[in-house]
Scaffold this active site. Structure first.
Site, PDB file in Angstrom:
ATOM      1  N   GLU A 178       0.672  -1.269   0.174  1.00 16.97           N
ATOM      2  CA  GLU A 178      -0.057  -0.144  -0.105  1.00 16.97           C
ATOM      3  C   GLU A 178       0.803   1.389   0.108  1.00 16.97           C
ATOM      4  O   GLU A 178       0.577   2.341   0.660  1.00 16.97           O
ATOM      5  CB  GLU A 178      -1.037  -0.037   1.239  1.00 16.97           C
ATOM      6  N   HIS A 212      -8.115  -3.918  -1.239  1.00 18.13           N
ATOM      7  CA  HIS A 212      -7.177  -3.994  -0.007  1.00 18.13           C
ATOM      8  C   HIS A 212      -6.263  -2.790  -0.082  1.00 18.13           C
ATOM      9  O   HIS A 212      -6.250  -2.185   0.801  1.00 18.13           O
ATOM     10  CB  HIS A 212      -6.825  -5.209   0.005  1.00 18.13           C
ATOM     11  N   GLU A 213      -5.460  -2.821  -1.118  1.00 13.48           N
ATOM     12  CA  GLU A 213      -4.326  -1.878  -0.982  1.00 13.48           C
ATOM     13  C   GLU A 213      -4.945  -0.360  -1.011  1.00 13.48           C
ATOM     14  O   GLU A 213      -4.544   0.331  -0.069  1.00 13.48           O
ATOM     15  CB  GLU A 213      -3.457  -1.888  -2.245  1.00 13.48           C
ATOM     16  N   HIS A 263      -6.092   0.441   2.528  1.00 11.36           N
ATOM     17  CA  HIS A 263      -4.884   0.825   3.431  1.00 11.36           C
ATOM     18  C   HIS A 263      -4.520   2.423   3.387  1.00 11.36           C
ATOM     19  O   HIS A 263      -3.953   2.865   4.433  1.00 11.36           O
ATOM     20  CB  HIS A 263      -3.774   0.287   2.920  1.00 11.36           C
ATOM     21  N   GLU A 291      -3.955  -4.535   9.066  1.00  9.86           N
ATOM     22  CA  GLU A 291      -4.194  -5.537   8.209  1.00  9.86           C
ATOM     23  C   GLU A 291      -5.928  -6.161   8.549  1.00  9.86           C
ATOM     24  O   GLU A 291      -6.536  -6.305   7.545  1.00  9.86           O
ATOM     25  CB  GLU A 291      -3.249  -6.640   8.164  1.00  9.86           C
ATOM     26  N   ASP A 305       9.195 -10.641   9.542  1.00 12.29           N
ATOM     27  CA  ASP A 305       8.953 -11.513   8.263  1.00 12.29           C
ATOM     28  C   ASP A 305       8.825 -12.960   8.604  1.00 12.29           C
ATOM     29  O   ASP A 305       8.108 -13.668   7.592  1.00 12.29           O
ATOM     30  CB  ASP A 305      10.309 -11.658   7.269  1.00 12.29           C
ATOM     31  N   TYR A 364      -4.979 -10.528   9.455  1.00  6.55           N
ATOM     32  CA  TYR A 364      -6.178 -10.100   8.561  1.00  6.55           C
ATOM     33  C   TYR A 364      -7.549 -10.596   9.015  1.00  6.55           C
ATOM     34  O   TYR A 364      -8.427  -9.933   8.996  1.00  6.55           O
ATOM     35  CB  TYR A 364      -5.593 -10.836   7.193  1.00  6.55           C
TER      36      TYR A 364
HETATM   37  N1  BES Z   1       0.937  -4.469   3.678  1.00  6.81           N
HETATM   38  C1  BES Z   1       0.583  -5.762   3.317  1.00  6.81           C
HETATM   39  C2  BES Z   1       2.041  -6.467   2.877  1.00  6.81           C
HETATM   40  C3  BES Z   1       2.909  -6.711   4.020  1.00  6.81           C
HETATM   41  C4  BES Z   1       2.471  -7.083   5.185  1.00  6.81           C
HETATM   42  C5  BES Z   1       4.242  -6.667   3.899  1.00  6.81           C
HETATM   43  C6  BES Z   1       3.356  -7.233   6.419  1.00  6.81           C
HETATM   44  C7  BES Z   1       5.138  -6.915   4.829  1.00  6.81           C
HETATM   45  C8  BES Z   1       4.673  -7.112   6.124  1.00  6.81           C
HETATM   46  C9  BES Z   1      -0.316  -5.671   2.097  1.00  6.81           C
HETATM   47  O1  BES Z   1      -1.236  -4.808   2.143  1.00  6.81           O
HETATM   48  C10 BES Z   1      -0.968  -6.884   2.080  1.00  6.81           C
HETATM   49  O2  BES Z   1      -1.565  -7.319   2.840  1.00  6.81           O
HETATM   50  N2  BES Z   1      -0.906  -7.651   0.922  1.00  6.81           N
HETATM   51  C11 BES Z   1      -1.504  -8.857   0.609  1.00  6.81           C
HETATM   52  C12 BES Z   1      -2.869  -8.818   0.067  1.00  6.81           C
HETATM   53  C13 BES Z   1      -3.946  -9.626   0.385  1.00  6.81           C
HETATM   54  C14 BES Z   1      -4.385  -9.845   1.525  1.00  6.81           C
HETATM   55  C15 BES Z   1      -5.090  -8.958  -0.262  1.00  6.81           C
HETATM   56  C16 BES Z   1      -0.656  -9.948  -0.002  1.00  6.81           C
HETATM   57  O3  BES Z   1       0.463  -9.446  -0.543  1.00  6.81           O
HETATM   58  O4  BES Z   1      -0.867 -11.033  -0.398  1.00  6.81           O
HETATM   59 ZN    ZN Z   2      -2.599  -5.290   3.727  1.00  7.62          ZN
END
Ligand code: BES
Ligand code: ZN
Length: 629
Positions: A300, A324-325, A328, A347, A402, A410
């Site tokens: 996002e 989703h993005e 955010h 999330e 990570d 979520y």
């Molecule tokens: N912000 C997140 C990605 C993220 C979270 C990166 C925690 C590093 C640490 C992003 O918004 C996200 O949630 N992406 C998901 C999207 C999905 C849930 C629709 C993804 O990448 O799968």
């Molecule tokens: Zn997210």
């Protein structure tokens, strides 16, 4: 559609069909409490070695050169700071594998100390505060292996002619390409001059001018204060195409038309979200489509979400990622988690908003289907993760964020909010959320700050309906509380019937009427197959539905999981291709994990991984190499 029954069980208990009893709930919860809990300082960021409680950086001015030959970003970061404690004597920032060439203030060099590196936090850079002024300039260069940067060769791009670079800062990788206070509770404005090869375009999580001249010198400004994990840069052969008045897409020339078509509803999503949750505070909302090695579905980055190309399915079936993005921009970018323990505030709220946006733009039937699939992801995590990792306000001390990625923040976060919505009514819920975003706009908050606000503005407004014990159970205990709402979909009942009839031998696969099935119905059909299928059954499914050849990356993923579990070799060519060409962890990691469970599977995994590794993002390498060793 929702029914009130908890089928989710706690902790390491397997998934059964009944409900768990209260006693085991409490025992599990007690067992999962880390001993050191008392000592945890709420609101302290255990993932940054910087000292914002003494001196806070408020603005970053970057002047950077992007060198594709050396795979190095180098130049200056000028940090403007504010003393929080009047007796503070030094500024401490985070770095990871940065070479610090010099630090100056008022044009004069000042000494600095680069402390020994911690294995995942990196090295703290300590700079004595200058006698006058409020700025220090750090001249530095990144390592070619910077954890937050991926350098792609021309062969790894769609166009095959130009190299590509992108950064991914969340959670703690901004420090690998900028020396800064890498904590989400520190918000900065930033400006950047970026120098690139002349024929490439640079874009950032800032104001981008779609009509900028392509000359290798680009200027950016981010006037709203943002946390460091939202600073982002990409450089490549990019073209822009408008989708709406405030929305557009950047992508490689051969991808841009398909992307603009796939995501053409972005403007409606934006308008819908504003109606529900208040004004969009970031001016434009554009998308950047990255090459397939992007390790996430989306990120996002403010004003410019970074998006995997694996969701360009041709039928808008996977566009909830865009919702989703975009969401955010409210939950995450406007109101931000103060530490990674509070990630669920980003999330969980965003996942809840995503469902609401999808329902508004695409209708209730789609919402129900996506909600059931999300709930099943949650069920799977509750069945497999240790109890301590099922807690929304998770204790991450001593852990690399990570390594702790799961559906809990979520889907459990979203389910909590859905329960509140069902309890107080949708209108009241929407009013609460709109006020919440307004109240905390451009602040980073902890779970405890949220709770204080929530208690006053929601729980105490509905004393007959809500109580803090229930709320605390949601946030501080593992699993999902009894009688949580459970999504249901009529469209999936049809699929259950079809699957059962086929499994019972009452019907051949090619007799199932799948003509009008949505992608979500296909996913539900596949994801709920029994663990074991015979080779004959797999051949039959593949013959009837050409699953090995599916162009939808999510359907292909679900099918390949089945193929690996049941050693269905006709799909292994596709499997290899899939693993080598896609770097999105959500899609490849479960396949590597499943393959690694058998000796023969591990061989296949290793072959693919060795071939793919040079093209994978550092995060994808880190997440999967354990499966092939
Ligand atoms: N912000 C997140 C990605 C993220 C979270 C990166 C925690 C590093 C640490 C992003 O918004 C996200 O949630 N992406 C998901 C999207 C999905 C849930 C629709 C993804 O990448 O799968
Ligand atoms: Zn997210």
């Amino acid at each position: 559609m929702f029914k009130q029954c908890s089928a989710l069980l706690l902790g390491t208990l397997a998934l059964l069909s009944g409900c768990t009893d209260q006693q085991s709930t409490q025992q599990q919860a007690a067992a999962s409490k880390p001993d050191a809990k008392q000592e945890m300082v709420v609101g302290k960021d255990y993932h940054s070695q910087s000292n914002p409680e003494q001196v806070k950086v408020t603005n970053i001015a970057l002047d950077l050169d992007v060198n594709f030959d050396k795979k190095v970003i180098s130049g200056d970061a000028e940090l403007t700071f504010e003393k929080v404690k009047q007796d503070a004597s030094s500024l401490i920032v985070d770095t990871r594998e940065l070479t610090i060439n010099k630090v100056t203030a008022n044009g004069e060099e000042i000494p600095f100390t680069l402390h020994p590196a911690d294995s995942f936090l990196g090295a703290a850079l300590e700079i004595p505060l200058p006698a006058t002024g409020d700025k220090v300039k750090i001249s530095y260069a990144t390592s070619p292996d910077a954890s937050g940067v991926q350098w792609l060769t021309p062969e790894q791009t769609a166009g095959k002619k130009h190299p590509f670079l992108f950064t991914q800062s969340q959670a703690i990788h901004a420090r690998s390409f900028i020396p800064l206070q890498d904590s989400p509770q520190v918000r900065v404005t930033y400006q950047a001059n970026i120098h690139t090869p002349q024929d490439l375009l640079a874009v950032m999580s800032a104001a981008n001018d779609p009509n900028t001249e392509r000359d290798g010198d680009y200027q950016f400004n981010m006037p709203q204060p943002i946390p460091s994990y939202l600073i982002a840069l990409a450089v490549g052969d990019l073209e822009f195409k408008a989708m709406g008045r405030r929305t557009g897409v950047y992508a490689e020339p051969s991808v841009v038309d398909a992307a603009a078509k796939e995501f053409e509803d972005t403007e409606s999503m934006l308008i819908t979200t504003e109606k529900l949750y208040g004004p969009y505070r970031w001016d434009r909302y554009d998308l950047l489509i990255l090459p397939p090695s992007f390790p996430f579905g989306g990120m996002e980055n403010p004003r410019l979400s970074f998006i995997t190309p694996t969701v360009i399915a041709g039928d808008k079936s996977l566009v909830s990622l865009i919702a989703h993005e975009l969401a955010h921009s409210w939950s995450g970018n406007t109101v931000t988690n103060a530490t990674w323990r509070d990630l669920w505030l980003n999330e969980g709220f965003t996942t809840y908003l995503t469902y609401r946006i999808m329902e508004n733009v695409y209708g209730e039937a789609r919402f129900n289907q996506e909600a059931v699939l999300g709930y099943q992801d949650l069920e799977a995590d509750v069945a497999s993760l240790p109890p301590k990792d099922q807690i929304l306000a998770i204790d991450l001390r001593g852990r690399d964020p990570d390594d702790v990625f799961s559906n809990i923040p979520y889907e459990k976060g979203a389910l909590f909010l859905r329960e509140v919505e069902h309890t107080i009514g949708r209108e009241n819920m929407d009013k609460f959320l709109m006020e919440y975003f307004e109240h905390f706009a451009f602040q980073s908050i902890t779970t405890d700050q949220f709770l204080t606000y929530f208690k006053k503005h929601v729980v105490e407004q509905y004393p007959d309906k809500l109580d803090m014990a229930r709320i605390n159970e949601w946030i501080f205990e593992p699993g999902v509380p009894q009688d949580a709402p459970m999504p249901e979909s009529d469209a999936f009942s049809i699929v259950d019937n079809a699957r059962n009839n086929w499994l019972n031998g009452e019907m051949n696969a090619n007799q199932i009427d799948t003509k009008n099935w949505t992608v979500h119905q296909w996913l539900y059909f596949l994801n709920n197959m029994p663990e074991e299928l015979t080779l004959e059954q797999l051949h039959e499914l593949d013959r009837a539905f050409s699953l090995t050849k599916s162009h939808n990356n999510e359907i292909a993923h679900s099918w390949l999981m089945i193929a690996v579990k049941n050693w269905y070799q006709p799909a292994f060519g596709r499997l290899n291709d899939y693993l080598v060409h896609i770097g999105r962890n959500k899609l490849v990691k479960p396949l590597y994990r499943e393959l690694s469970k058998t000796v023969e599977g591990k061989k296949i995994a290793k072959e693919a991984f060795d071939k793919a590794k040079a093209g994978y993002h550092p995060l994808t390498v880190k997440a999967n190499q354990g499966f092939v060793e």
